[in-house]
Design an enzyme around this catalytic site. Structure first.
Site, PDB file in Angstrom:
ATOM      1  N   HIS B 318      38.339  37.335  18.254  1.00  8.99           N
ATOM      2  CA  HIS B 318      37.664  37.176  16.974  1.00  8.99           C
ATOM      3  C   HIS B 318      37.618  35.690  16.668  1.00  8.99           C
ATOM      4  O   HIS B 318      38.633  35.019  16.726  1.00  8.99           O
ATOM      5  CB  HIS B 318      38.418  37.928  15.879  1.00  8.99           C
ATOM      6  CG  HIS B 318      37.576  38.134  14.655  1.00  8.99           C
ATOM      7  ND1 HIS B 318      37.206  37.102  13.850  1.00  8.99           N
ATOM      8  CD2 HIS B 318      37.020  39.243  14.130  1.00  8.99           C
ATOM      9  CE1 HIS B 318      36.449  37.573  12.868  1.00  8.99           C
ATOM     10  NE2 HIS B 318      36.328  38.877  13.011  1.00  8.99           N
ATOM     11  N   ARG B 338      31.554  35.166   6.834  1.00  9.34           N
ATOM     12  CA  ARG B 338      30.328  34.589   7.380  1.00  9.34           C
ATOM     13  C   ARG B 338      29.127  35.416   6.981  1.00  9.34           C
ATOM     14  O   ARG B 338      28.050  34.889   6.760  1.00  9.34           O
ATOM     15  CB  ARG B 338      30.449  34.436   8.894  1.00  9.34           C
ATOM     16  CG  ARG B 338      31.221  33.174   9.266  1.00  9.34           C
ATOM     17  CD  ARG B 338      31.586  33.126  10.725  1.00  9.34           C
ATOM     18  NE  ARG B 338      32.545  34.181  11.046  1.00  9.34           N
ATOM     19  CZ  ARG B 338      32.408  35.025  12.042  1.00  9.34           C
ATOM     20  NH1 ARG B 338      31.374  34.955  12.844  1.00  9.34           N
ATOM     21  NH2 ARG B 338      33.318  35.950  12.249  1.00  9.34           N
TER      22      ARG B 338
END
Ligand SMILES: Cc1cc2nc3c(=O)[nH]c(=O)nc-3n(C[C@H](O)[C@H](O)[C@H](O)COP(=O)(O)OP(=O)(O)OC[C@H]3O[C@@H](n4cnc5c(N)ncnc54)[C@H](O)[C@@H]3O)c2cc1C
Ligand code: SF4
Ligand code: SF4
Ligand code: FES
Lengths: 226, 555
Positions: B318, B338
């Site tokens: 990740h 994000r």
């Protein structure tokens, strides 16, 4: 890595010297414990690691999550063993979202003496006393929202003089709220029906048969919602 | 608290922040992407892998740490066991109490089967509990299962098995509906419309969530429902080996009571493996987001019994794991940051990658920024990271958005004196998800008869790279499918004598291939963190070996 200074802590009565930057959980491991119980996510979200501790010279018992609290010099600690509360066994499909439903399974909420011990210990800073009060009044939404951050660590129940397992009340309220009081998404239902009716079948079958190059072209030319 | 040096560097991020508003960084092209991955993604670091020398996947490349466990001796090799002394006798045995296991248990029982769910830790101490971001489903008017299909395939580099992706996207809305029915408190508009977001690699906003407690909310509710339904649950009782019948079909498991250290025999007509992932093997020394019990036990047991694996060389890192403070090193900062517009910037306050690229590309880009380009931010503990400009979110969506969307993660940082609403977060890639696992078909069947698999320990659905929000979906879609099918299958299964011959045979294979197992036994069950010393720093970081990155495991 610079050498860290060690401090003394007491795990279930035995003294160990551990680096002062560690959490209780890592300090126990450093001391040689391979944890079996009381360890799950290691990031404060699963509620597996409730721990009771006391600082030398102080009479006060403190509690918290072992994976989230740093050790302190002179800390005496023990992990809180498995807590076995009575959980109501209900069928959510025919339980009305009302005070009576909660009362039927957790009548002990009416014995709350308002001592606030639960709120004081909650590692999630939840106003636990308040959500029990909402449950008593039949304010299902209030109880659901107030208890939403609960990670079911059991610390509130551990402290409750009225023997209430607050977190079980909370989840019942949240499920009633989610199922009956939160409005349904109608578009979702429509999509389920469309899929059942085969609306997307042709398109999906076509995509499934494409070779990688064709798929790749489709993929890189697809439009992306802003 | 950030150090004064770090605070000084944060000023650069603040200076350049207004320039990032409303401006998108160019996306990576296919060719650039391939090149970036080859040079910097850990999956391409040859030393991190080796070929298996025994079993159905002989010759395949898997992470070394996993190969070590697959090429090890069974924990029960020297244990006297009476296989006729059966303590748990059911139709369907489910191994692993996370989301996939719970969904399978509920569906199997609904089909009328007698079900037992055995699990290693507490029921729900699982990766499912930790998912913050959300769950995908194509239910909006501008979306469709076909569009979802394309996103999943592209995300997986087109290696996914089409039939599995078909099942995933087609069942998705039904699964969300089911979650509504059992009382999940999704984020909704007042009229009930689901509030949905983007995730890396999505072309539509289809991420459903329950604030940043999505996994908690799903797991605790499934657990509550499983208990309500009276399903047998055995905690702190991991399976350590599968049992087969004389015809080589799955027929139960050997369980191990972690507290009394007793071995127990469980017999079943069908067996479902749902033991989750393998982050706690710390491939290539990476810290991990995974829960304590993520030790690949299902792969080990399944592989010994002859089940085939797929895509076990594709590991997901990740991009945004915590790089500072060290107490929560490796912890996940959900992609939703994000999704809501937070961007990645280097030590000079410059963005260097489009913020919604797939995870593998972003991870590789971050590793490149810190290694080859040396534009990472060093921490006092010797780690390095990149800024995730979280305050940008409030700038885009209005003051208070972060507070509303990320209560759990704000709290996790606040405990260590950081305010992520005002200050950016220092991140570095962290070991997050195994894209592959035991190969399944669209009903969850493996190549071993009566052995099923569901959830993160399965492989095929996501190809080489899973998109955020498709794993929670996967575990529920395939948990349900597998549970139903395994229950129906029971009706035609005739009980036969139980054996552990496959374990003996596997040991013979190890010997015949001259493999030195070096005293290793498996499954691992629990990671060993009882180091007296604080673990050594590990060096990795793309292909640039001269650059140290602290791979301290513990978090
Ligand atoms: C921090 C984090 C955030 C994530 N966020 C998202 C997200 O936003 N969206 C998304 O879609 N996905 C997300 N994921 C991925 C997703 O949560 C997992 O892939 C998924 O929940 C796995 O479910 P599972 O049921 O297969 O495994 P798990 O939930 O891990 O459950 C496996 C269970 O099996 C038990 N077990 C292990 N070994 C044995 C054994 N030998 N015997 C018996 N039991 C055993 C374990 O203790 C555990 O309880 C996230 C993952 C993590 C770690
Ligand atoms: S409400 Fe109780 S069980 Fe829930 S987090 Fe707080 S103390 Fe723990
Ligand atoms: S601890 Fe128990 S009695 Fe005290 S306020 Fe909380 S619920 Fe009421
Ligand atoms: S281990 Fe999950 S809260 Fe501490």
């Amino acid at each position: 890595m610079p050498q860290e200074s060690l401090i003394d802590i007491y795990i279930m009565g035995k003294k160990y010297a551990v680096p002062e930057s560690l959490t209780i959980m890592r300090a126990m491991e450093f001391a040689g414990y391979q944890l079996k119980r009381g360890c799950g996510c290691r990031t404060g979200i699963c509620g597996a690691c409730a721990t009771v501790y006391r600082i030398a010279g102080d009479h006060e018992f403190k509690v918290g999550l072992a994976c989230q609290i740093r050790v302190e010099s002179g800390m005496h600690l023990a992990q809180i063993p498995f807590y076995p509360p009575l959980k109501g066994i209900y069928n959510i499909d025919n339980l009305p979202p009302s005070a009576s439903s909660i009362k039927a399974y957790y009548p002990e909420i009416y014995r709350c003496i308002g001592c606030n011990s639960c709120t004081k210990v909650c590692p999630q800073n939840i106003n636990v006393k308040q959500y029990i009060a909402y449950a008593r009044k039949g304010d299902i939404a209030g109880c659901a929202f107030e208890s939403f951050d609960c990670i079911m660590c059991g610390l509130c129940a551990y402290r409750c003089p009225a023997q209430i397992a607050q977190y079980n009340v909370g989840i019942l309220a949240r499920r009633l709220f989610g199922k009956y009081l939160l409005p349904r998404d109608l578009q979702l239902q429509q999509r389920v029906d469309e899929i059942q009716g085969g609306k997307y079948e042709t398109e999906l079958q076509r995509l499934m048969k494409l070779d990688i190059q064709e798929l790749n072209n489709h993929y890189y030319s697809r439009d992306i919602e802003a | 608290m950030y150090t004064s040096q770090m605070k000084e560097l944060i000023k650069k991020v603040e200076e350049t922040r207004p320039m990032r508003l409303g401006v998108d960084f160019p996306r990576i092209t296919t060719e650039e992407g391939q090149d970036l991955l080859k040079k910097f993604h850990p999956d391409f670091i040859e030393e991190g892998f080796r070929e298996l020398q025994v079993g159905v996947n002989k010759g395949d490349r898997v992470p070394r740490e996993l190969a070590d466990l697959l090429e090890a001796r069974s924990m029960i090799e020297h244990i006297e066991l009476d296989l006729s002394e059966i303590v748990c006798d059911v139709d369907v045995l489910i191994i692993g109490g996370g989301g996939a296991g719970a969904a399978a248990a509920l569906m199997a029982q609904e089909q009328g089967a007698d079900v037992a769910l055995v699990t290693k830790l507490r029921f729900g101490d699982a990766n499912t509990m930790m998912a913050q971001g959300g769950i995908q489903a194509a239910d909006k008017t501008n979306d469709s299962p076909a569009i979802h299909y394309l996103d999943v395939m592209g995300g997986g580099h087109f290696a996914n098995i089409p039939e599995l992706v078909y099942a995933l996207v087609n069942d998705a809305p039904k699964i969300i509906k089911w979650l509504e029915d059992i009382g999940i408190m999704f984020d909704k508009e007042e009229d009930g419309t689901m509030i949905t977001f983007h995730g890396g690699g999505t072309s539509r906003r289809r991420m459903h969530s329950a604030r940043d407690y999505t996994g908690v909310e799903i797991m605790r509710t499934l657990r509550d429902e499983t208990i309500n339904k009276g399903i047998k649950i055995l905690e702190y009782c991991p399976a350590v080996e599968l049992l087969l019948d004389e015809e080589g079909k799955a027929a139960g498991a050997i369980l191990y009571n972690l507290e009394t250290e007793e071995y127990l025999v469980a017999r079943a007509k069908t067996v479902i493996l749902s033991t989750g992932g393998s982050g706690r093997l710390h491939f290539q020394g990476f810290p991990t987001t995974n829960h304590y019990g993520a030790t690949a036990d299902g792969l080990v047991m399944g592989y010994r019994a002859g089940a085939r694996m797929a895509f076990m060389d594709a590991i997901q890192y990740h991009p945004t794991g915590v790089a500072y403070p060290s107490e929560i090193l490796g912890m996940l900062v959900t992609e939703k940051f994000r999704g809501l517009g937070a961007k990645l910037v280097n030590i000079n306050g410059k963005q260097f990658v489009y913020h919604l690229e797939t995870r593998d590309l972003q991870s590789a880009a971050i590793i490149r920024e810190c290694s080859e380009r040396k534009l990472g931010i060093a921490t006092p503990t010797g780690t390095v990271g990149i800024w995730l400009d979280s305050p940008l979110i409030d700038l885009i969506h209005g003051e208070g958005t972060i507070e509303k969307r990320f209560p759990a993660i704000i709290r996790q940082f606040k405990r260590f004196g950081l305010d992520i609403r005002r200050e950016p977060i220092l991140i570095y890639p962290t070991l997050h998800y195994q894209n592959g696992g035991l190969l399944l078909d669209d009903n969850g069947r493996t190549n071993i008869e009566n052995l099923y698999v569901a959830g993160e320990n399965s492989g095929g659905v996501h190809g080489r790279n899973r998109l955020m929000g498709n794993s929670l979906l996967d575990i529920l879609v395939f948990g349900c499918r597998t549970g139903s099918h395994a229950a129906q299958k029971c009706q035609e299964v005739k009980l036969k004598k139980l054996t552990l011959n496959h374990v003996h045979n596997y040991h013979c294979q190890l010997e015949n291939n001259g493999i030195d197992t070096g005293g290793r036994i498996s499954p691992l069950l629990l990671p060993n963190y009882t180091h007296r010393e604080v673990p050594e720093m590990q060096t990795f970081c793309g292909s640039s070996k001269d650059f140290g990155q602290n791979g301290m495991y513990l978090a």
